[in-house]
Enzyme design. Structure first.
Site, PDB file in Angstrom:
ATOM      1  N   TYR A   1       0.841  -1.206   0.000  1.00 27.37           N
ATOM      2  CA  TYR A   1       0.000   0.000   0.000  1.00 27.37           C
ATOM      3  C   TYR A   1       0.877   1.257   0.000  1.00 27.37           C
ATOM      4  O   TYR A   1       0.635   2.198  -0.760  1.00 27.37           O
ATOM      5  CB  TYR A   1      -0.886  -0.048   1.248  1.00 27.37           C
ATOM      6  CG  TYR A   1      -1.881   1.078   1.400  1.00 27.37           C
ATOM      7  CD1 TYR A   1      -3.029   1.121   0.623  1.00 27.37           C
ATOM      8  CD2 TYR A   1      -1.681   2.077   2.352  1.00 27.37           C
ATOM      9  CE1 TYR A   1      -3.960   2.135   0.782  1.00 27.37           C
ATOM     10  CE2 TYR A   1      -2.602   3.098   2.520  1.00 27.37           C
ATOM     11  CZ  TYR A   1      -3.736   3.122   1.735  1.00 27.37           C
ATOM     12  OH  TYR A   1      -4.659   4.128   1.900  1.00 27.37           O
TER      13      TYR A   1
ATOM     14  N   LYS B   1       1.032   4.138  -2.883  1.00 23.22           N
ATOM     15  CA  LYS B   1       0.629   5.506  -2.554  1.00 23.22           C
ATOM     16  C   LYS B   1       1.753   6.509  -2.798  1.00 23.22           C
ATOM     17  O   LYS B   1       1.493   7.654  -3.194  1.00 23.22           O
ATOM     18  CB  LYS B   1       0.156   5.569  -1.102  1.00 23.22           C
ATOM     19  CG  LYS B   1      -1.168   4.855  -0.857  1.00 23.22           C
ATOM     20  CD  LYS B   1      -2.260   5.352  -1.783  1.00 23.22           C
ATOM     21  CE  LYS B   1      -3.635   4.881  -1.377  1.00 23.22           C
ATOM     22  NZ  LYS B   1      -4.673   5.325  -2.348  1.00 23.22           N
TER      23      LYS B   1
END
Length: 297
Positions: free
Chosen positions: A154, A158
């Site tokens: 993640y 991001k």
């Protein structure tokens, strides 16, 4: 401050933060394309937008499906004739420590967050350039900006979106296409297991969506990273210190180690306006002008 006449695509808008984004922007007068993997959820949110006096179109499909994304853009253009704003919100979580993470979990998160945003942005990019107006929001995270235990996939996705934002903002500037990032903290299905009920009540997604207007309005900035949660709004920046000129050759490696504190000294750090600024600063430290030394053909 109205968005009347603007057409907005919000991905992953069938619930959570995407839903509040759609309702907020619809309440500002924009036409809303509500995208979600779940067609029933998308339709329910579109109905909410309409019930509140707005205009909306529900469209089911994954942001990783290029054909569906293209069809969504075509449907929006057929209905409203333009696409002004894209909010890349769709995402998934597959949290585990890196040691325990399956590579497929890594790929899936990268695919949805990063490639999903790439696919959707690419689908509207030429439309925005042609109409000389566009606002794109990438959804980044403090997990990408600063790291978070158990979120290597993640966080990587991001932070990659920040890099995408930086370059697209430069490429879109002369076409009045502005690209920014939103780093939200909100009580959603993705974060529900992380916080206590008291904390979740304070982190209403509506408080994050309110920050969107600054990123998508007529006077929006470009290359900004807005951190929003619980009514607090802050700006994050990727900075560069002034550094130390240590030269090249024998002994420099040891000098870097010895001078580490000076290398990292934050006094006078800057936000480079573009990546080439690093080269400019490095050559300026030895009295050279990088631009004048560029080969022009």
């Amino acid at each position: 401050m109205s968005l009347t006449g603007r057409t907005v695509i919000v991905t992953g808008a069938g619930g959570g933060l995407g839903r509040t984004h759609a309702l907020f922007l619809g309440g500002m007068g924009a036409n809303i394309v509500v995208n979600d993997m779940n067609g029933e959820s998308a339709a329910a949110v579109a109905d909410e937008v309409v019930a509140a006096g707005g205009a909306a179109l529900a469209f089911a499909g994954s942001v990783t499906d290029e054909a569906r994304v293209a069809a969504m853009v075509d449907a929006a253009m057929e209905k409203w004739g333009r696409i002004d704003i894209l909010v890349n919100n769709a995402g998934i979580l597959r949290d585990k420590t890196f040691a325990k993470m399956d590579l497929e979990d890594f790929r899936q998160v990268i695919d949805v967050h990063l490639m999903g945003s790439v696919i959707c942005t690419k689908a509207v990019w030429e439309i925005m350039r042609r109409q000389q107006y566009g606002r794109v929001v990438m959804t980044t995270s403090s997990s990408g900006l600063y790291g978070n235990f158990g979120q290597s996939n993640y966080g990587a996705a991001k932070m990659a979106l920040v890099g995408l934002m930086q370059t697209l903002a430069l490429e879109g500037e002369k076409y009045n296409v502005r690209v920014n990032c939103l780093a939200p903290t909100a009580a959603t299905q993705m974060t529900g297991e992380l916080f206590s009920r008291e904390v979740l009540e304070r982190l209403a997604p509506e408080a994050v969506s309110a920050g969107l207007l600054a990123l998508v309005g007529e006077n929006a900035p470009t290359r900004a990273i807005l951190c929003a949660g619980g009514g607090r709004f802050a700006s994050a920046n990727i900075t560069m210190t002034q550094g130390v000129q240590l030269g090249a050759g024998d002994g420099v490696a040891e000098k870097v180690v010895e001078q580490w504190d000076r290398v990292c000294e934050r006094t006078g750090d800057v936000v480079p306006p573009y990546g080439f600024a690093q080269v400019e600063m490095e050559l300026a430290s030895v009295g050279l002008d990088a631009v004048s030394l560029l080969k022009t053909g």
